[in-house]
Design a protein around this motif. Structure first.
Motif, short mmCIF file in Angstrom:
data_model
loop_
_atom_site.label_atom_id
_atom_site.label_comp_id
_atom_site.label_asym_id
_atom_site.label_seq_id
_atom_site.Cartn_x
_atom_site.Cartn_y
_atom_site.Cartn_z
N THR A 84 13.38 -3.14 1.13
CA THR A 84 13.94 -4.47 0.88
C THR A 84 12.94 -5.33 0.11
N LYS A 85 13.46 -6.36 -0.51
CA LYS A 85 12.60 -7.29 -1.26
C LYS A 85 11.55 -7.90 -0.34
N LYS A 86 11.95 -8.25 0.88
CA LYS A 86 11.02 -8.87 1.83
C LYS A 86 9.88 -7.91 2.18
N THR A 87 10.23 -6.64 2.46
CA THR A 87 9.19 -5.68 2.82
C THR A 87 8.22 -5.47 1.66
N TRP A 88 8.76 -5.39 0.45
CA TRP A 88 7.90 -5.22 -0.72
C TRP A 88 6.98 -6.43 -0.89
N GLU A 89 7.51 -7.62 -0.71
CA GLU A 89 6.68 -8.82 -0.84
C GLU A 89 5.65 -8.89 0.28
N ASP A 90 6.01 -8.46 1.48
CA ASP A 90 5.05 -8.44 2.58
C ASP A 90 3.93 -7.43 2.31
N LEU A 91 4.30 -6.29 1.73
CA LEU A 91 3.28 -5.28 1.39
C LEU A 91 2.34 -5.83 0.33
N GLN A 92 2.89 -6.47 -0.69
CA GLN A 92 2.05 -7.07 -1.72
C GLN A 92 1.11 -8.11 -1.14
N GLY A 93 1.64 -8.90 -0.21
CA GLY A 93 0.80 -9.90 0.43
C GLY A 93 -0.32 -9.29 1.26
N MET A 94 -0.06 -8.11 1.79
CA MET A 94 -1.05 -7.44 2.64
C MET A 94 -2.12 -6.74 1.82
N VAL A 95 -1.73 -6.00 0.77
CA VAL A 95 -2.69 -5.15 0.06
C VAL A 95 -3.00 -5.63 -1.35
N GLY A 96 -2.32 -6.67 -1.81
CA GLY A 96 -2.62 -7.22 -3.11
C GLY A 96 -2.29 -6.28 -4.25
N ALA A 97 -3.19 -6.20 -5.23
CA ALA A 97 -2.95 -5.42 -6.44
C ALA A 97 -2.79 -3.93 -6.16
N ALA A 98 -3.32 -3.46 -5.03
CA ALA A 98 -3.21 -2.04 -4.70
C ALA A 98 -1.77 -1.61 -4.45
N SER A 99 -0.87 -2.56 -4.28
CA SER A 99 0.55 -2.21 -4.09
C SER A 99 1.08 -1.42 -5.27
N ALA A 100 0.54 -1.66 -6.47
CA ALA A 100 0.98 -0.91 -7.65
C ALA A 100 0.64 0.57 -7.51
N GLN A 101 -0.51 0.87 -6.90
CA GLN A 101 -0.92 2.26 -6.71
C GLN A 101 -0.11 2.95 -5.62
N LEU A 102 0.49 2.16 -4.74
CA LEU A 102 1.30 2.72 -3.66
C LEU A 102 2.75 2.97 -4.07
N GLN A 103 3.12 2.57 -5.28
CA GLN A 103 4.51 2.70 -5.72
C GLN A 103 4.98 4.15 -5.73
N VAL A 104 4.06 5.08 -5.91
CA VAL A 104 4.44 6.49 -5.98
C VAL A 104 4.80 7.06 -4.62
N LEU A 105 4.41 6.39 -3.53
CA LEU A 105 4.56 6.93 -2.17
C LEU A 105 5.82 6.42 -1.47
N LYS A 106 6.36 7.26 -0.61
CA LYS A 106 7.51 6.86 0.20
C LYS A 106 7.06 5.91 1.31
N PRO A 107 7.98 5.06 1.79
CA PRO A 107 7.57 4.03 2.75
C PRO A 107 6.96 4.57 4.03
N SER A 108 7.41 5.74 4.48
CA SER A 108 6.86 6.29 5.72
C SER A 108 5.39 6.65 5.58
N ILE A 109 4.99 7.17 4.40
CA ILE A 109 3.58 7.55 4.23
C ILE A 109 2.72 6.32 4.02
N VAL A 110 3.26 5.27 3.41
CA VAL A 110 2.52 4.01 3.29
C VAL A 110 2.29 3.42 4.67
N ALA A 111 3.34 3.43 5.51
CA ALA A 111 3.21 2.91 6.87
C ALA A 111 2.18 3.71 7.65
N THR A 112 2.21 5.03 7.52
CA THR A 112 1.26 5.88 8.23
C THR A 112 -0.16 5.62 7.76
#
Length: 307
Positions: free
Chosen positions: A117-145
């Protein structure tokens, strides 16, 4: 689901990104943590008997500290009597991990942002900053893990000191048989096979847990319960984590309850075949409703917690 299974070894490949991101976001987990005593851990050990044959089941944590070793004499004796070490999966094989990685990634132009969701993506960006771009390749479960593993790592826990890996290394030196209950590909498919809705829920819960401190409290509680050999406390923490909402219950069921029957079938078959087993499986699988120990009891085995 915050108690780590061997999926964490795959997630750990991304801790360079995640650890840096947490630091840049100003999240100092180490400073917030209530540091546990650095003494030898007791762990949770069960004895299983059938027709004169005895096996031992030891609840593992997949990230640990050097100070946890040596483990208690009862655990070491349980290992020594065995001719076969049984683990969830042989995580010491880097080739197996490489084969599993495609399950966790998107193929460009697809990306993480398209599946949450848009909210989860924005929360992730708020948490990790610019590194969120590097996490785009990963599925949400592996990012959470990976985020959850980051909490362990910042408190000094290390996958290289994990209990399962510790005994796999010993078993190879001692020339004991090593049997895997699952394959890395199977485990990867379970986690990566979550629907977008469930993956989003898992990631959103992890982000919320980092913000409000629940993730850290649960992590500390589970580690302390394991170190104390308190199976009841460990069960309660897991049940509380699973009962937060419908998404948590579903993920817990997928990662624990749905896998336990298959493990039990393989364990019981080897035990009935006369193998002397030392079984090292994630502690989350070992106690409470629908656990490996409960299912073995229902099959007629005598199961006793060693205190």
């Amino acid at each position: 689901m915050n108690f780590k299974t061997s999926f964490t070894r795959l997630a750990a490949r991304y801790l360079g990104i995640v650890g840096l991101s947490l630091a840049c976001a100003g999240i100092n987990v180490q400073a917030q943590a209530q540091t546990a005593k650095e003494d030898t851990a007791k762990g949770v050990l069960w004895e299983v008997k059938s027709a004169g044959n005895t096996a031992y089941l030891f609840g593992s944590i997949h990230l640990a500290k050097a100070s946890f070793y040596p483990l208690p004499e009862a655990v070491e004796n349980a290992y020594k009597q065995a001719d076969t070490l049984v683990v969830e999966v042989d995580t010491s094989d880097p080739r197996a991990a490489e084969k599993a990685m495609p399950f966790f990634t998107y193929t460009a132009p697809d990306k993480l942002e398209n599946h949450i969701t848009k909210k989860t993506w924005e929360d992730l960006q708020g948490m990790v900053g610019a590194a969120s771009a590097q996490l785009q390749v990963l599925k949400p479960s592996i990012v959470a893990t990976a985020l959850s593993v980051g909490v362990f790592k910042q408190q000094g826990f290390d996958a290289g000191k994990g209990v399962d890996l510790h005994y796999m290394q010993k078993a190879k030196q001692d020339k004991k048989d090593i049997v895997s209950l699952e394959t890395m590909e199977f485990q990867a498919n379970v986690l990566a096979g979550l629907s977008d809705e469930d993956g989003d829920a898992m990631l959103a819960q992890t982000l919320d847990g980092l913000k409000n401190g629940d993730l850290l409290r649960e992590t500390n509680g589970m580690i302390n319960a394991w170190k104390a050999g308190d199976a009841e406390a460990l069960t309660k923490i897991l049940q509380d984590a699973a009962s937060k909402d419908a998404g948590s219950r579903k993920v817990m069921k997928l990662l624990l309850d749905d896998r336990n029957p298959g493990m039990v079938e393989k364990i019981s078959g080897m035990l009935e075949g006369g193998k002397k087993l030392f079984v090292v499986v994630g502690a989350g699988h070992m106690s409470g409703p629908n656990s490996i120990t409960e299912l073995l009891q229902k099959k007629g085995f005598e199961v006793k917690l060693i205190k």
